[in-house]
Each structure stands twice: as C-alpha cells, then as structure tokens.
Enzyme design. Sequence first.
Site, PDB file in Angstrom:
ATOM      1  N   SER A 199       0.807  -1.221   0.000  1.00 52.63           N
ATOM      2  CA  SER A 199       0.000   0.000   0.000  1.00 52.63           C
ATOM      3  C   SER A 199       0.839   1.269   0.000  1.00 52.63           C
ATOM      4  O   SER A 199       0.374   2.307  -0.477  1.00 52.63           O
ATOM      5  CB  SER A 199      -0.921   0.007   1.218  1.00 52.63           C
ATOM      6  OG  SER A 199      -1.833  -1.063   1.176  1.00 52.63           O
ATOM      7  N   GLU A 254      -9.890   5.934  17.449  1.00 56.18           N
ATOM      8  CA  GLU A 254      -9.348   4.750  18.128  1.00 56.18           C
ATOM      9  C   GLU A 254      -7.861   4.953  18.388  1.00 56.18           C
ATOM     10  O   GLU A 254      -7.192   5.689  17.651  1.00 56.18           O
ATOM     11  CB  GLU A 254      -9.529   3.487  17.271  1.00 56.18           C
ATOM     12  CG  GLU A 254     -10.928   2.924  17.241  1.00 56.18           C
ATOM     13  CD  GLU A 254     -11.300   2.205  18.533  1.00 56.18           C
ATOM     14  OE1 GLU A 254     -10.401   1.698  19.231  1.00 56.18           O
ATOM     15  OE2 GLU A 254     -12.495   2.174  18.860  1.00 56.18           O
ATOM     16  N   GLU A 269     -10.397   6.581   2.322  1.00 53.85           N
ATOM     17  CA  GLU A 269      -9.918   5.201   2.214  1.00 53.85           C
ATOM     18  C   GLU A 269     -10.774   4.246   3.034  1.00 53.85           C
ATOM     19  O   GLU A 269     -10.997   4.467   4.233  1.00 53.85           O
ATOM     20  CB  GLU A 269      -8.473   5.094   2.714  1.00 53.85           C
ATOM     21  CG  GLU A 269      -7.923   3.676   2.555  1.00 53.85           C
ATOM     22  CD  GLU A 269      -6.716   3.369   3.430  1.00 53.85           C
ATOM     23  OE1 GLU A 269      -5.990   2.409   3.087  1.00 53.85           O
ATOM     24  OE2 GLU A 269      -6.501   4.060   4.450  1.00 53.85           O
ATOM     25  N   ASP A 316      -8.545  -4.425   3.303  1.00 52.94           N
ATOM     26  CA  ASP A 316      -7.240  -5.084   3.230  1.00 52.94           C
ATOM     27  C   ASP A 316      -6.964  -5.932   4.466  1.00 52.94           C
ATOM     28  O   ASP A 316      -6.513  -7.080   4.370  1.00 52.94           O
ATOM     29  CB  ASP A 316      -6.163  -4.015   3.067  1.00 52.94           C
ATOM     30  CG  ASP A 316      -4.756  -4.552   3.157  1.00 52.94           C
ATOM     31  OD1 ASP A 316      -4.294  -5.157   2.187  1.00 52.94           O
ATOM     32  OD2 ASP A 316      -4.109  -4.349   4.213  1.00 52.94           O
ATOM     33  N   HIS A 358      -6.256  -9.974   4.847  1.00 56.21           N
ATOM     34  CA  HIS A 358      -5.054 -10.528   5.482  1.00 56.21           C
ATOM     35  C   HIS A 358      -5.421 -11.538   6.571  1.00 56.21           C
ATOM     36  O   HIS A 358      -4.718 -12.527   6.773  1.00 56.21           O
ATOM     37  CB  HIS A 358      -4.205  -9.416   6.088  1.00 56.21           C
ATOM     38  CG  HIS A 358      -3.376  -8.664   5.102  1.00 56.21           C
ATOM     39  ND1 HIS A 358      -2.548  -9.280   4.191  1.00 56.21           N
ATOM     40  CD2 HIS A 358      -3.239  -7.316   4.891  1.00 56.21           C
ATOM     41  CE1 HIS A 358      -1.927  -8.367   3.461  1.00 56.21           C
ATOM     42  NE2 HIS A 358      -2.331  -7.176   3.861  1.00 56.21           N
ATOM     43  N   ASP A 411      -5.698   0.124  -4.246  1.00 60.09           N
ATOM     44  CA  ASP A 411      -4.248   0.248  -4.343  1.00 60.09           C
ATOM     45  C   ASP A 411      -3.607  -1.039  -4.842  1.00 60.09           C
ATOM     46  O   ASP A 411      -2.595  -1.019  -5.533  1.00 60.09           O
ATOM     47  CB  ASP A 411      -3.639   0.679  -3.010  1.00 60.09           C
ATOM     48  CG  ASP A 411      -4.142  -0.142  -1.826  1.00 60.09           C
ATOM     49  OD1 ASP A 411      -5.018  -1.008  -2.008  1.00 60.09           O
ATOM     50  OD2 ASP A 411      -3.654   0.085  -0.709  1.00 60.09           O
TER      51      ASP A 411
END
Length: 579
Positions: free
Chosen positions: A143, A318, A361, A366, A370, A407
């Site tokens: 990324s 957060e 975004e 993503d 993962h 991306d």
Amino acid sequence: MSRLRATRPSHSRLSHATLAFATTLLVSACATGGSGVHATDSAKPAAFEVDVPTIRHPAGETPQWWFRDGAAQAAERGAMGGHAKNVILFVGDGMSLTTVAAARILDGQRKGGPGEDNRLSWERFPATALSKTYNVDSQTPDSAGTMSAMATGVKTRAGVLSIGQQPMRRDCAGAQAVPMLTLWELAASRGFATGVVTTTRVTHATPGATFTHVPERNWENDTELTEQARAAGCIDIARQLVETPFGNGPDVLMGGGRKNFMPVSERDPEYDDKVGERLDGRDLIAQWKQRHPDGTYVWNAQQLSDAPARGPLLALFEPDHMQFSADRPQDGAGEPTLAEMTRTAIARLKQNDKGFVLLVEGGRIDHAHHYGNAYRALTDTIALSEAVQAAVDATSAQDTLILVTADHSHTLSFVGYPKRGNPILDKVRGSSGEDDGIADYALDQLGLPYTTLNYSNGPGYVGASAQQPEGPKRFQHTVSGVQIPKKGRPDLRNVDTQDPDYLQEALVPTASESHGGDDVGIWARGPGSEAVRGSVEQNTIFHFLLQSMPALRSELCKAGDCDGNGVPVTLPEPGKFRR
C-alpha cells in the site's frame, strides 16, 4: 530516441487548427483557473501528445520518467479537458475485482435479491479503466508504494512513502534527498482545502502518503524510528502530518491512530488500560490545536456530531485502527461510519471557494483479507460503496471529479459453478464443471463440498496450528506451529460458512494472507472522467486528478513545470511549494 503519444484511441492526430484552438482554450483555463470544456459539451475532450523517452525497463526508470509517462497517459486520453473544481479519490485498500464482485452480490442479497444484478455505487459511474499496480521493485505491491504512485504521479518502491525510487527502504539520508510533491501538498500550499479520511490509523500507509515522506512506512511514531534514522534527521509520520510545511496541512484529518499522537504519560480517553506511545514527550494533538486555534478535535461519534460546522477538524476515533464495519456497533464510545465521515469532510471542505482535494480510504478491506475473513472484507467494501454514494449525493458531477480505485489486489477467489442467487458466503450449490448437472452441493473429487470464496494463502489453512485445532478456522487466527492436516479437507456440510467469524479455506498456510499482483479497477464520474479508460499505469491516477483540475494544474504551470500545451510534465520541486 522518443516515442510520440497518440492523441486519439484510433491513433489519428488532431488537425493543426483543432490543436491550436484547444491549446488556446487550455492555456486560458490554466492562466485563469477557469472551467475549460464542460462535460456536457458534445465535442470529445482535447487530447495532447507528450514526448516520452524510450527506455530500457527497469534500468532506465527514474522519477522524472515516471512523472512524464503518467502525464502522457492522462493527456492523450483527454484529461486536460476536465474542468473540475474539486477532486475526490476513494481507495478501497486491497479491493480486488473479485472483492468488488463478491461484495456486489452480498449487498444485493442483503437487499432481498439474487445479488448478481446488483451494482455498488461506483459501478454506475460512466468511466472505467484498469490500473497496473506493481512497484518498481516488486511484482506484487504494497500500500505504501501504490498510494505514493497515486499521490505523486511517480512509481516507487514497496514500503516507502512519497519518495523517489533511488534510495533503498529505510535509507533515511537517501530519502531526504528525493521527496516527491504530493497532490495534497500542492493543493494545501496554494490555498485549496484538503482532506484525508480513513478507517485505518491516519499514520498508516495510504493516508500517510498524502503529507509525509519516509523510507519506511512503519515509522508511524518516534519509537519506531531506528537510532540511525533519528541521527540522520528523519521524522516520524504522525509528527510530519501535524508539522507539515505545506500550507496548514490537511483541513480535515479523520481516522484512527490516537496512540501515535499521544505521549506515554497520557492515558487514552476511551480505554483505561491504554496510553499514548510517544517517548519524545510531544503531545501532537495539543500541538495540532495550537496550530489550528479555530479547529476542533474529537475522538468519538457524538463529539463529531456536536462539532462546529466550520474550521479545521482532527478526529481520531481509536488508539489503533477503527473497527471493522461489522464490529462498529459494539464500540463502546461510538464510531461514525465511513459514509458519515465522508459527508462531514465534504461539508467542511466545500466552504473553501477555491476547491478541494479529498482522499477517502476504506482501509480495513485489506486487513480483513489478510486475516482470511471474507465476511469483514465484503462488509467493509459495502461500507465504502455507501461512502461513495454519500459523496455523489453531496457533490455535483458538473464540478467534482470522483475517482474510485484500489491500491492493490488480494488472493480471494470466486470458484465453482454456484447456481444463480446462491449465498455468496455459502457452499457451492450447483456444479463443479461446465458439463455437470445441478446438484444440492457441488462436490470435489473427494466427495466434499466447498465454498464459493476461498483464498490462495493465509490463516484459513485447515491443518492444526498452535492456536486452533485441525479443521475450519475462525477469526481472529494468529498463526504459528502449523501442521499438515491428518484428515485432509474438512467436511463443511454442517459448518456455517456464512458465520461472520468463519475463515475461508486457504491453499497455502501463511500467517497473513498476501496481496495479489493482478490489475484493479478504476471507476470515475464528473469533469475529466472521460479520460479514465483503457489500461494505465497506477501513477497515471495522479495525472487524471491533476489535469482535470485547471486551477490546481495552473499552479505547476506558474512554477515552470508545464509544456507548451499547459500539461504538467516536469517533476515538481517540493521546495518551491513549502512555506
């Protein structure tokens, strides 16, 4: 030796009279910041040739070459005909074409339909293209390198943010010699409004590429820099975001990552067991407030709702990444949705009469991939679709270019021959071959059912690990001590594969599922979107955005970075745009 770029898809050239007329229009627009050719005009957008030297790849690649090549790809497609006042770039991090297709179906099925005929919000846009995502040193990208390409117009290495490709990763001294000016920095330095919105830490790779320059994407706070990097003068990403010398930095910065802005002496306002992670004693939130006395800082959804409607905004929801969309309702302090953040950002940025540049975004698509968890990847993709629709509703196609892309890809696969309307997260009900008849469950050669979605690698491998027994795995699976399965593939007949925590099977056992190297989609609407077509290098996205915004590209022309047609073709010198 040079190659000349074609000005039309048919490779025909513009007549001298047409070229002269188009040049007059565009030079005028560049000088005045005017609107140029309107999207409603019947004529095709003006296209221009840019000479690009023929080189040997990869040895001949340089930042200057990449910038000029990207400019040529956009200009030959007519991006200079755009008249956008504002541009919004949506990035679905890891949003492969398979992810888009599966999310489209899940979204449609949630609405009560079969799913296949559904469309996500950007799939209604008129313009589409494919983006080639490789980094200069890797077939399968990360990324950092990919967003840097979109932010600067220059392809670079994996793992670095908005620097040229010359230095190796983690080479601090080398990185300081080759910073690449970003679209956000250019805009901020010239008085345009800028915004960065993400569901990850705001210091993460994609948002970090907008206003920072580092040779290591993981240098998010001061504790993560090496001693050598500190000695060489490198500064962490969080500090660069607050102290940027380009204008006043982002007018809107929203996402997660509070810990990177807070000193260890300060307790997190939401979690009693957490503190900041900075050891340099800097309170970057307080520093941001000092720099923006008319600004507002918030850390939960209610504070965001109650915040004044004007002025700069810093929102850190957060200590780490924000919650996945599916888990957000359980957040104790309350987090806004990506759509809510998008509406808030646009409402503030629109108050600048010059226009704005905004990044939004969907970063946790993503992360779910993962983790090997398709459910969270798809639901976060749907959340991104809702954010894009919010932007469509809040802007006009007459003055705002919206571009949606990813991306990079992931290894999610869409397999078998499930019947129409089959639940996308379920086992395949249909057949295993083109000549097979429709059965209840499609079976593999072992006589076992399998799911429509699976991964090529990742933590969903069915062998036992030190954390979970042999068989189907569940979110969140931190993998170590993997063993070859003694019983082979599990029988999924009595397994709820639609459970949000089910991990799709993975062929190869890896601790984290990997990115993919295949192309990703680009979808666009608004001024300049007609240029978004064909197959382009990823760094061309920067040039689509820049060339479609006459008032912004004129700032590069004033700096001497444009050719005779007003096309920005020379790699900008960042020093010309710093305060």
